[in-house]
Scaffold this motif. Sequence first.
Motif, short mmCIF file in Angstrom:
data_model
loop_
_atom_site.label_atom_id
_atom_site.label_comp_id
_atom_site.label_asym_id
_atom_site.label_seq_id
_atom_site.Cartn_x
_atom_site.Cartn_y
_atom_site.Cartn_z
N LYS A 1 0.87 -1.38 -0.16
CA LYS A 1 -0.10 0.13 0.11
C LYS A 1 0.85 1.09 -0.23
O LYS A 1 0.09 2.00 -1.05
CB LYS A 1 -0.43 0.45 1.57
CG LYS A 1 -2.05 1.42 0.93
CD LYS A 1 -2.48 0.89 2.60
CE LYS A 1 -4.13 2.52 2.49
NZ LYS A 1 -4.77 2.61 3.06
N TYR A 2 2.30 1.14 0.62
CA TYR A 2 3.14 2.38 0.65
C TYR A 2 4.15 2.78 -0.51
O TYR A 2 4.90 3.07 0.28
CB TYR A 2 2.99 3.09 2.27
CG TYR A 2 2.14 3.21 3.28
CD1 TYR A 2 0.89 4.38 3.26
CD2 TYR A 2 1.34 1.84 3.97
CE1 TYR A 2 0.24 4.13 4.15
CE2 TYR A 2 0.11 1.72 4.65
CZ TYR A 2 -0.68 2.87 4.80
OH TYR A 2 -1.06 2.99 5.69
N GLY A 3 3.98 1.45 -0.86
CA GLY A 3 5.58 1.42 -1.97
C GLY A 3 6.33 0.96 -1.85
O GLY A 3 7.63 1.02 -1.74
N LEU B 1 19.27 3.27 0.73
CA LEU B 1 18.32 3.97 -0.31
C LEU B 1 16.90 3.18 0.62
O LEU B 1 16.73 1.82 1.20
CB LEU B 1 18.31 2.26 -1.46
CG LEU B 1 19.80 2.71 -2.32
CD1 LEU B 1 19.47 1.24 -3.20
CD2 LEU B 1 19.76 3.69 -2.82
N ALA B 2 15.44 3.76 0.00
CA ALA B 2 14.65 3.77 0.90
C ALA B 2 13.73 3.64 0.35
O ALA B 2 13.52 4.75 -0.77
CB ALA B 2 14.68 4.80 1.90
N PHE B 3 12.50 3.32 0.77
CA PHE B 3 11.44 3.28 0.24
C PHE B 3 10.17 2.78 0.57
O PHE B 3 10.26 2.22 1.89
CB PHE B 3 11.57 1.75 -1.38
CG PHE B 3 11.86 0.74 -0.77
CD1 PHE B 3 10.97 -0.12 -1.48
CD2 PHE B 3 12.87 0.96 -1.70
CE1 PHE B 3 11.62 -1.77 -0.92
CE2 PHE B 3 14.15 -0.71 -1.12
CZ PHE B 3 12.83 -1.53 -0.98
N GLY B 4 8.76 3.04 0.96
CA GLY B 4 8.17 3.13 1.18
C GLY B 4 7.36 3.88 2.08
O GLY B 4 7.28 5.24 1.54
N ARG B 5 6.40 4.36 3.17
CA ARG B 5 5.59 4.86 4.12
C ARG B 5 6.76 5.93 4.95
O ARG B 5 7.98 5.66 5.13
CB ARG B 5 4.52 4.52 5.08
CG ARG B 5 3.78 5.63 5.50
CD ARG B 5 2.61 4.61 5.70
NE ARG B 5 2.06 5.85 6.70
CZ ARG B 5 0.55 5.76 7.62
NH1 ARG B 5 0.86 4.22 7.99
NH2 ARG B 5 0.15 6.76 7.58
N ALA C 1 10.22 7.97 8.45
CA ALA C 1 11.25 6.51 8.26
C ALA C 1 12.53 6.73 7.58
O ALA C 1 12.94 5.88 7.16
CB ALA C 1 10.05 5.67 8.63
N THR C 2 11.67 7.53 6.19
CA THR C 2 12.64 7.32 5.55
C THR C 2 13.44 7.52 4.49
O THR C 2 14.67 7.40 4.42
CB THR C 2 11.35 6.73 3.80
OG1 THR C 2 11.05 8.26 3.74
CG2 THR C 2 10.47 6.50 4.14
#
Length: 282
Positions: free
Chosen positions: A213-215, A269-273, A278-279
């Motif tokens: 849902k948040y990638g 590297l970060a992905f999501g909410r 947090a990222t």
Amino acid sequence: LYMLGSNDSGLLGRRRRVSACSSSSSSSDQGLEDLSHRPVRVEALEPYPLADVAVGPGHALAVTQQGLLSTWGENEFGQLGNGTTTDNPQHTPKLLRGTATSATASPQKGTKRSAPGSGSSTPAGSRSSSSRSVFVRVAAGAGHSVGLITSGRVFTWGQGIHGVLGIPDLPEASLPTHVASLWEVGVTQVTAGESHSAALSAAGRVYTWGRGKYGQLGHGDFNDQNTPKQVSNLSKVTSVIAGDHHTLALAKPSATSGSSSSSSSLQVLAFGRGTFGATGLG
């Protein structure tokens, strides 16, 4: 091993202790009485030197240096992997000796291995070999668990919502179940968020599945994924870890990244909410 915080779900690894004033307290307040603001030794695991530990919101897992798996806490969805489900938390860590012995789940002669993404699975215990499986890594989500054994095989169990077990049409599993779609990948690390999971291969590739849902799966969309799928734009990854709704990866810079840093440097590297930063992307 030491734990601290609330013991409502049995996470401290000890039986619930009620204060002397509990008889005059309302039932709604009694859940707050078994707290520890200081580290508490988990005595049940004292005889077993540990190699890995994972803690979710309501359950915990530990791997001994001999490769045995111990679990405790909530077990509403079978996330303890002991073949049962219950609304009552298990306050004392227990070794899953039978499960560890049968979790090798070797294929019978002539059995075709599934390619990544096919979603085929083997419940722990079926077609098992005589040798004991040795767990090396574990991860805990909100209602599911992930385990990695020495052969590189990945097992999941617990609640299967959003496809987080990596096995299609499996809503719940109370025993570790082999994720056969990762069979030939050569997994070296597993991690779990609230409702998504990830695995890192020896070749530095990342595979994710579960809620998107948040990638947090990194596939360029917000869709759920019920089988492990390779994150196409990630390579040369050395470590991956999942938060509740985001994922972080540590990777070597690619030749086309344009980075002027030395070849020994690593990129995060970060992905999501990104709630609460947090990222780290602002």
